[in-house]
Design a protein around this motif. Sequence first.
Motif, mmCIF file in Angstrom:
data_model
loop_
_atom_site.group_PDB
_atom_site.id
_atom_site.type_symbol
_atom_site.label_atom_id
_atom_site.label_comp_id
_atom_site.label_asym_id
_atom_site.label_seq_id
_atom_site.Cartn_x
_atom_site.Cartn_y
_atom_site.Cartn_z
ATOM 1 N N ALA A 95 39.169 47.826 44.594
ATOM 2 C CA ALA A 95 39.205 49.076 45.343
ATOM 3 C C ALA A 95 38.483 48.883 46.656
ATOM 4 N N GLU A 96 39.050 49.433 47.707
ATOM 5 C CA GLU A 96 38.499 49.277 49.045
ATOM 6 C C GLU A 96 37.905 50.585 49.536
ATOM 7 N N TYR A 97 36.654 50.500 49.962
ATOM 8 C CA TYR A 97 35.973 51.633 50.563
ATOM 9 C C TYR A 97 34.804 51.075 51.365
ATOM 10 N N GLY A 98 35.120 50.554 52.546
ATOM 11 C CA GLY A 98 34.124 49.886 53.357
ATOM 12 C C GLY A 98 33.871 48.451 52.926
ATOM 13 N N ARG A 99 34.092 48.161 51.703
ATOM 14 C CA ARG A 99 34.005 46.836 51.109
ATOM 15 C C ARG A 99 34.924 46.826 49.909
ATOM 16 N N ILE A 100 35.057 45.686 49.294
ATOM 17 C CA ILE A 100 35.898 45.573 48.110
ATOM 18 C C ILE A 100 35.036 45.620 46.865
ATOM 19 N N TYR A 101 35.431 46.477 45.943
ATOM 20 C CA TYR A 101 34.786 46.573 44.645
ATOM 21 C C TYR A 101 35.712 45.979 43.601
ATOM 22 N N TRP A 102 35.145 45.280 42.649
ATOM 23 C CA TRP A 102 35.929 44.533 41.672
ATOM 24 C C TRP A 102 35.720 45.024 40.257
ATOM 25 N N GLY A 103 36.803 45.030 39.506
ATOM 26 C CA GLY A 103 36.689 45.197 38.077
ATOM 27 C C GLY A 103 36.329 43.876 37.423
ATOM 28 N N GLN A 104 36.169 43.888 36.110
ATOM 29 C CA GLN A 104 35.768 42.692 35.390
ATOM 30 C C GLN A 104 36.937 41.809 34.981
ATOM 31 N N GLY A 105 38.138 42.314 35.097
ATOM 32 C CA GLY A 105 39.315 41.520 34.834
ATOM 33 C C GLY A 105 39.888 41.728 33.449
ATOM 34 N N THR A 106 41.175 41.510 33.338
ATOM 35 C CA THR A 106 41.863 41.557 32.060
ATOM 36 C C THR A 106 42.811 40.362 31.979
ATOM 37 N N GLN A 107 42.793 39.685 30.857
ATOM 38 C CA GLN A 107 43.566 38.459 30.702
ATOM 39 C C GLN A 107 45.034 38.763 30.440
ATOM 40 N N VAL A 108 45.886 38.090 31.188
ATOM 41 C CA VAL A 108 47.326 38.114 30.953
ATOM 42 C C VAL A 108 47.766 36.690 30.665
ATOM 43 N N THR A 109 48.362 36.498 29.516
ATOM 44 C CA THR A 109 48.847 35.180 29.123
ATOM 45 C C THR A 109 50.331 35.276 28.808
ATOM 46 N N VAL A 110 51.115 34.450 29.469
ATOM 47 C CA VAL A 110 52.557 34.429 29.275
ATOM 48 C C VAL A 110 52.931 33.087 28.683
ATOM 49 N N SER A 111 53.461 33.104 27.492
ATOM 50 C CA SER A 111 53.830 31.876 26.810
ATOM 51 C C SER A 111 55.241 31.450 27.187
ATOM 52 N N SER A 112 55.491 30.145 27.072
ATOM 53 C CA SER A 112 56.804 29.607 27.406
ATOM 54 C C SER A 112 57.812 29.915 26.315
#
Length: 112
Positions: A95-112
Amino acid sequence: QVQLAESGGGLVQAGGSLRLSCVASGSIFIAMAWYRQAPGKQRELVARITNGGNTNYADSVKGRFTIARDNAKNTVYLQMNSLKPEDTAVYYCAAEYGRIYWGQGTQVTVSS
């Protein structure tokens, strides 16, 4: 204080779909975005949406991913279709509001 909470990641097979959500608190942001980072790779911008609704996508996801924003709820979504193994990464809400704020992330794994 800005807090971002991502959800919706998981394991899917190639060709499948996932929808990521990010709920932000603390501010009304000028833009929100999704980034991703694969092991050994730099974090890259996947999609971004401004408060006015303008969107930008990485070339690698155009036509497959869609970013949407609900300003009233301070929530951003990433609909991911036709997923490929190369989409595997930790996806971070930003999220941008004068600077960038970050979430902690969520894993996405796509198998073949």
